[in-house]
Design an enzyme around this catalytic site. Structure first.
Site, PDB file in Angstrom:
ATOM      1  N   TRP A 128     -19.731  -0.311  -3.164  1.00 35.24           N
ATOM      2  CA  TRP A 128     -18.879   0.730  -4.672  1.00 35.24           C
ATOM      3  C   TRP A 128     -19.050  -0.020  -5.721  1.00 35.24           C
ATOM      4  O   TRP A 128     -19.455  -0.320  -6.687  1.00 35.24           O
ATOM      5  CB  TRP A 128     -17.625   0.661  -3.792  1.00 35.24           C
ATOM      6  CG  TRP A 128     -16.304   1.323  -4.565  1.00 35.24           C
ATOM      7  CD1 TRP A 128     -16.388   2.436  -5.456  1.00 35.24           C
ATOM      8  CD2 TRP A 128     -15.052   1.977  -3.650  1.00 35.24           C
ATOM      9  NE1 TRP A 128     -14.954   2.967  -5.601  1.00 35.24           N
ATOM     10  CE2 TRP A 128     -14.375   2.419  -4.854  1.00 35.24           C
ATOM     11  CE3 TRP A 128     -14.433   1.873  -3.334  1.00 35.24           C
ATOM     12  CZ2 TRP A 128     -13.300   3.371  -4.622  1.00 35.24           C
ATOM     13  CZ3 TRP A 128     -12.859   1.810  -2.128  1.00 35.24           C
ATOM     14  CH2 TRP A 128     -12.511   2.763  -3.579  1.00 35.24           C
ATOM     15  N   TYR A 130       1.187  -0.954   0.168  1.00 30.72           N
ATOM     16  CA  TYR A 130      -0.382  -0.333   0.258  1.00 30.72           C
ATOM     17  C   TYR A 130       0.612   1.006   0.064  1.00 30.72           C
ATOM     18  O   TYR A 130       0.950   1.972   0.679  1.00 30.72           O
ATOM     19  CB  TYR A 130      -0.948   0.203   1.193  1.00 30.72           C
ATOM     20  CG  TYR A 130      -1.785   1.153   1.552  1.00 30.72           C
ATOM     21  CD1 TYR A 130      -2.648   1.772   0.304  1.00 30.72           C
ATOM     22  CD2 TYR A 130      -1.821   1.718   2.223  1.00 30.72           C
ATOM     23  CE1 TYR A 130      -3.644   2.586   0.700  1.00 30.72           C
ATOM     24  CE2 TYR A 130      -3.018   2.751   2.632  1.00 30.72           C
ATOM     25  CZ  TYR A 130      -3.489   3.044   1.729  1.00 30.72           C
ATOM     26  OH  TYR A 130      -4.892   4.347   1.962  1.00 30.72           O
ATOM     27  N   ARG A 162      -1.794   7.812  -3.773  1.00 31.24           N
ATOM     28  CA  ARG A 162      -2.313   6.703  -3.366  1.00 31.24           C
ATOM     29  C   ARG A 162      -3.899   7.554  -2.515  1.00 31.24           C
ATOM     30  O   ARG A 162      -3.546   8.558  -1.980  1.00 31.24           O
ATOM     31  CB  ARG A 162      -1.226   6.060  -2.087  1.00 31.24           C
ATOM     32  CG  ARG A 162      -2.206   5.638  -1.088  1.00 31.24           C
ATOM     33  CD  ARG A 162      -1.556   4.172  -0.009  1.00 31.24           C
ATOM     34  NE  ARG A 162      -1.624   5.308   1.177  1.00 31.24           N
ATOM     35  CZ  ARG A 162      -0.574   5.623   1.786  1.00 31.24           C
ATOM     36  NH1 ARG A 162       0.060   4.588   1.274  1.00 31.24           N
ATOM     37  NH2 ARG A 162      -0.792   6.141   3.058  1.00 31.24           N
ATOM     38  N   ASP A 163      -4.752   6.818  -2.327  1.00 35.18           N
ATOM     39  CA  ASP A 163      -5.515   7.665  -1.792  1.00 35.18           C
ATOM     40  C   ASP A 163      -6.694   9.261  -2.304  1.00 35.18           C
ATOM     41  O   ASP A 163      -6.505   9.228  -2.040  1.00 35.18           O
ATOM     42  CB  ASP A 163      -5.857   8.113  -0.376  1.00 35.18           C
ATOM     43  CG  ASP A 163      -6.963   7.514   0.513  1.00 35.18           C
ATOM     44  OD1 ASP A 163      -7.949   7.306  -0.131  1.00 35.18           O
ATOM     45  OD2 ASP A 163      -7.053   7.938   1.575  1.00 35.18           O
ATOM     46  N   ASP A 214      -7.889   0.281  -2.456  1.00 41.13           N
ATOM     47  CA  ASP A 214      -8.181   0.816  -3.293  1.00 41.13           C
ATOM     48  C   ASP A 214      -7.900   1.730  -4.601  1.00 41.13           C
ATOM     49  O   ASP A 214      -8.894   2.660  -5.603  1.00 41.13           O
ATOM     50  CB  ASP A 214      -8.574   2.651  -2.313  1.00 41.13           C
ATOM     51  CG  ASP A 214      -9.584   2.033  -1.031  1.00 41.13           C
ATOM     52  OD1 ASP A 214     -10.641   1.649  -0.905  1.00 41.13           O
ATOM     53  OD2 ASP A 214      -9.074   3.328  -0.464  1.00 41.13           O
ATOM     54  N   ASP A 247      -8.796   5.588  11.159  1.00 38.67           N
ATOM     55  CA  ASP A 247      -9.209   6.108   9.854  1.00 38.67           C
ATOM     56  C   ASP A 247      -9.406   7.373   8.942  1.00 38.67           C
ATOM     57  O   ASP A 247      -8.307   7.124   8.252  1.00 38.67           O
ATOM     58  CB  ASP A 247     -10.568   5.045   9.368  1.00 38.67           C
ATOM     59  CG  ASP A 247     -11.033   4.157   9.175  1.00 38.67           C
ATOM     60  OD1 ASP A 247     -10.199   3.236   8.904  1.00 38.67           O
ATOM     61  OD2 ASP A 247     -12.374   3.979   9.826  1.00 38.67           O
ATOM     62  N   SER A 272      -5.942   9.181   4.126  1.00 38.53           N
ATOM     63  CA  SER A 272      -4.774   8.139   3.647  1.00 38.53           C
ATOM     64  C   SER A 272      -3.591   8.678   3.011  1.00 38.53           C
ATOM     65  O   SER A 272      -3.757   7.444   2.593  1.00 38.53           O
ATOM     66  CB  SER A 272      -5.212   6.969   4.170  1.00 38.53           C
ATOM     67  OG  SER A 272      -5.775   6.302   4.786  1.00 38.53           O
ATOM     68  N   LYS A 296      -7.913  -4.912   8.756  1.00 32.60           N
ATOM     69  CA  LYS A 296      -7.897  -3.518   8.447  1.00 32.60           C
ATOM     70  C   LYS A 296      -8.120  -4.072  10.710  1.00 32.60           C
ATOM     71  O   LYS A 296      -8.529  -4.220  11.836  1.00 32.60           O
ATOM     72  CB  LYS A 296      -8.604  -2.466   8.974  1.00 32.60           C
ATOM     73  CG  LYS A 296      -8.754  -1.111   9.671  1.00 32.60           C
ATOM     74  CD  LYS A 296      -7.919  -0.187   9.674  1.00 32.60           C
ATOM     75  CE  LYS A 296      -8.203   0.571  10.619  1.00 32.60           C
ATOM     76  NZ  LYS A 296      -7.010   2.517  10.108  1.00 32.60           N
TER      77      LYS A 296
END
Length: 395
Positions: free
Chosen positions: A216, A117, A122-123, A168, A350, A129, A344
């Site tokens: 999603w 990750y 990212r994100d 994601d 979060d 994040s 997680k």
């Protein structure tokens, strides 16, 4: 804001919290002697043979949390969480240092779960994040992140690894391509994931590519393009044989088989037939088969014990009232679902609820989000105790 097939961008993006950088105070007990080499057969379910290892970093976080609890019953229950298998997040170049002590604690018959990750940009559809690499730093991702992990896995051929690839990332390209941050990251996401799959295609590895969740990519309009996106990247990587399938509900809250589904009475429910993760796995696997991608899934049940807490599908941040869910097991009742896992680490935030913080995301300030909450990945003792009290089954 309402979730729909057209406005899903801001809501269905299950932003993933990067775990803590805390270094364990001491190594876990010495691992049992392992065989000379491990070869995983990607045509079979690895979790039928191997038990998900309780990673040493989460164990240390939980042990510290136990020390802070005064209630005797809760303290006893909390101590048991340390023994639950969970994935270790290698969420930065620096955190690759967690690899060696984690491997040292893996016993015979166990498989170490690692989350890959650190994609550039990212994100891209949330703030909590955001990663360390800019969207145009793909070479750095390859040479300073993926390549060192590859070298370490090769050097530990006697250990089995289950890799969860880039939460994601590809789902964001399906539903959030209209965002500048995501359009900028598209090339790095697709090429980065392909490079990771090709490079990590090792005999002692089995890989699962993140595929969001039923709220999603489970929307009827998203199933086909979602499957095609995963398949495109997989084929661009040369269809690596150690890719077993995909991961769903990572850091999520969706029920496995609740009927009727949590949002089945919503006005737009007719546009999403995947009202639980079991249905999503069934339907998405069928779409993946057509697209040419392996169809088996792992499902995160780490925090999904309590439903009916969120206002909308896409409320992803520190859901208030949540509880630890079913412990990792290969007994899912569905052949397509290899295992329920804890993806997680429950207790790690979060995202921050401090609206003045640089990485504050408005979802962490919503009415259904727990407050106060620290930065993504930092430990939240009160939240951990809440998860413990609401666990189903209880510890």
């Amino acid at each position: 804001m309402k979730v729909s097939t057209t406005s899903i961008a801001a809501l269905a993006v299950g932003a993933i919290a990067a775990p803590s950088n805390t270094t364990p105070r001491s190594a876990d007990k010495a691992a049992a002697v392992k065989p000379a080499a491990v070869t995983l057969d990607p045509s079979t379910n690895p979790f039928k043979t191997y038990k998900l290892a309780a990673n040493s970093f989460y164990r240390d976080e939980v042990n510290k949390a136990v020390e802070a609890i005064t209630d005797a019953t809760l303290k006893t229950q909390a101590a048991k969480v340390a023994d639950v298998g969970s994935f270790l997040w290698l969420d930065s170049i620096a955190n690759i240092a967690k690899f060696d002590p984690a491997v040292a604690a893996v016993g015979q018959g166990e498989i170490l779960g690692l989350v890959i990750y650190d994609l550039p940009g990212r994100d891209c559809a949330a703030k909590a994040s955001n990663g360390e690499l800019k969207y145009n730093e793909l070479d750095k991702y390859k040479t300073q992140y993926i390549d060192p992990i590859v070298a370490k896995i090769k050097a530990n051929a006697n250990t089995a690894f289950a890799l969860l690839i880039e939460p994601d990332s590809l789902p964001n390209l399906v539903t959030n391509a209209d965002l500048t941050t995501c359009s900028q990251s598209k090339t790095s996401y697709e090429e980065g994931v392909a490079y990771a799959l090709k490079s990590l295609n090792l005999p002692n590895v089995v890989m699962y590519v993140d595929a969001g969740h039923g709220g999603w990519l489970g929307w009827d309009a998203n199933l086909k393009p979602g499957a095609e996106e995963l398949a495109k990247v997989y084929k661009n990587a040369g269809s690596p044989k150690q890719v077993r399938g995909y991961a769903t509900n990572i850091a999520g809250w969706n029920a496995w088989d609740q009927e009727p589904g949590e949002f089945s009475k919503a006005s737009d429910a007719k546009y999403n037939s995947c009202q639980n993760e079991k249905t999503y796995v069934t339907k998405f696997s069928a779409a993946l088969k057509t697209a040419g991608f392996p169809q088996h899934a792992i499902v995160d049940t780490g925090r999904n014990a309590v439903t009916g807490l969120r206002e909308e599908w896409g409320d992803w941040c520190n859901v208030n009232g949540a509880g630890f869910g079913v412990r990792p097991t290969s007994d899912t009742g569905l052949e397509l679902a290899d295992a329920f896992v804890w993806g997680k680490p429950g207790g790690e935030s979060d995202g921050t609820s401090d609206s003045s913080a640089t990485r504050y995301d408005s979802f962490c300030g919503k009415p259904d989000a727990f407050k106060p909450s620290p930065e993504a990945g930092e430990w939240n003792q009160a939240y951990f105790e809440m998860l413990l009290k609401n666990a189903k089954p209880q510890f």
